[in-house]
Design an enzyme around this catalytic site. Sequence first.
Site, PDB file in Angstrom:
ATOM      1  CG  ASP A   1       3.863  -2.987   8.487  1.00  0.00           C
ATOM      2  OD1 ASP A   1       3.828  -1.880   9.150  1.00  0.00           O
ATOM      3  OD2 ASP A   1       3.915  -2.752   7.267  1.00  0.00           O
TER       4      ASP A   1
ATOM      5  CG  HIS B   1      -1.424   0.846   5.478  1.00  0.00           C
ATOM      6  ND1 HIS B   1      -0.514   1.132   4.732  1.00  0.00           N
ATOM      7  CD2 HIS B   1      -0.926   1.245   6.715  1.00  0.00           C
ATOM      8  CE1 HIS B   1       0.707   1.494   5.551  1.00  0.00           C
ATOM      9  NE2 HIS B   1       0.341   1.442   6.694  1.00  0.00           N
TER      10      HIS B   1
END
Length: 607
Positions: free
Chosen positions: A327, A254
């Site tokens: 993702d 992330h």
Amino acid sequence: MQHTSTGGAGNSAVPSRRTVLAATAGVTAALAVGGTAHAHDDRIRRIISRMTLEEKVGQLFTSRVYGHSATEPDQADIDANLREFGVRTAAELISKYRLGGVIYFVWAHNTRDPHQIAGLSNGIQRASLELPRGLPMLVSTDQEHGIVARVGKPATLFPGAMAMGAGGSRSDARTLGRISGAELRAMGIRQDYTPVADVNVNPANPVIGVRSFGADPDAVADLVTAEVAGYQRSGVSATAKHFPGHGDTEVDSHYGFPVITHTREQWESLDAPPFRAAVEAGIDSIMTAHILVPALDDSGDPATLSRPILTGILRERLGYDGVVVTDALDMAGVRTKYGDDRVPVLALKAGVDVLLNAPKLDVAWNAVRDAVLNGELTEERLDESVLRVLRLKAKLGLFDDPYVSERGVDRTVGTRSHLAAADRIAERTTTLLVNEGRALPLSRREHPRLLVVGADPASPSGTTGPPTGVLAGALTELGFTATALSTGINPTAAAVEQAVTAAGEADAVVVATYNVTASSAQRTLVERLLATGRPVVALAIRNPYDVAQLPGVRAYLAAYSWTDVEVRAAARVIAGRVRPRGKLPVPVQRADDPTRVLYPIGHGLSY
């Protein structure tokens, strides 16, 4: 419970159902739900042949959108949609970009309660189906259970993956998938981004950890396939993630760009088995990882953008022909090398079908369209991915009836039998790591007054929390007089002193630990509590590795998460109402010598 006309889940959907049936006549009838659509692709190809380029591009995007209603969100959500997308509502976003799917998040205010979620899902379907050549939407979310879940109470919440790994039961994993899938389907969510197929071989992994079933590739593969079977038999698509394997990293994708240094042989033996098993089990979708794996592709590109990995390995070597979804594209791991206009194009060239949560939807959408117009991507390449997306929607029955009902929500979501099943499964996951001198179970006669202290991380999934309060409440219900005192993840000196003072009034202390490190103030708290002479029971409410940092504790359990269902199960074990049955699904290394194992995979005591 009141519902707006756009937020309800009732019969107002019927006219639009006729619209979609008329527009796509014969598709679902030709496609057996639960089987492949390949024998009937000609029918789907006819739909594709009538689509504009813009409609095809839209089918490849799944986006976030703000609001609890598709047409009447709160003003703050209207403002957020205007700021990020230039539209006011989900319905306008779908119309503007002809989206193929929407993903629900708590922070986007999509998941207040089951009836609202069902109403939002119906509104999203209606908005798409009422467009010219409208197609049903694929509504998705991340309902992994444990520390990642977007739909909270009153829906049924199960233990997370590592807890399920400690339980080690394929039957329980299938039950989780079956019940969770049924509840998601009742709310109109037809794709779940779970299970995590990553093998967590690195205790320092900051992003996977307890989201993984464990460190044994074969055990992980068994539970992945069992959970997939449960979800997909309930009519919800499961998604194995994060290919080619995010289990051995010390960087969170992330926020950074992880590099996996496994050799090709290590990848084959450690990372590949769960994904190979998922493919053989007929999984509907696989999610990519924003990680660099030089042994599989030395170009410096993340796996999400790697043709050698996604086409060469996943498609050709593993023989996978289902939907490949990225993702989230707003994560740093996929944005370090290329701009937001290049990432979606390169992902499609690599072999991706669905582009998830682009940070700037207009930039990504236009980049894909322009790549076709300028010849970098062919329209035939788009058709391949649109075909896979529509196959999946047809398999799920979305062409037949994309809507859900309020009655279905009431009949399915958070029922007594579902909640009882979650409690029974959780009881089989609690793991007793240390029990010197038979410190556990605690006796109501000898230890009637309990102090519950420790970390209180924010609720991960809409459970009641905080965990110290839930634990104290559960122990009180079991006949103790338990008092909760939150000392936090980083207890201050004042909080430690308060806990030590309170321990003087208790017969025993239960302390919840959360990712304890060598320098953690939680160590000071526990050591000071031990010095009081009161019996101290420790419960690791996230990583089970905490036990290595606190060798003085005579009774240590692992719950693997701080959700209510796991914390309450741990309380029943502490009180002796049930025997601990969990077995470590990961090894715990010694704190003073990480090359040596303190507790191996399979360790777990009982009464």
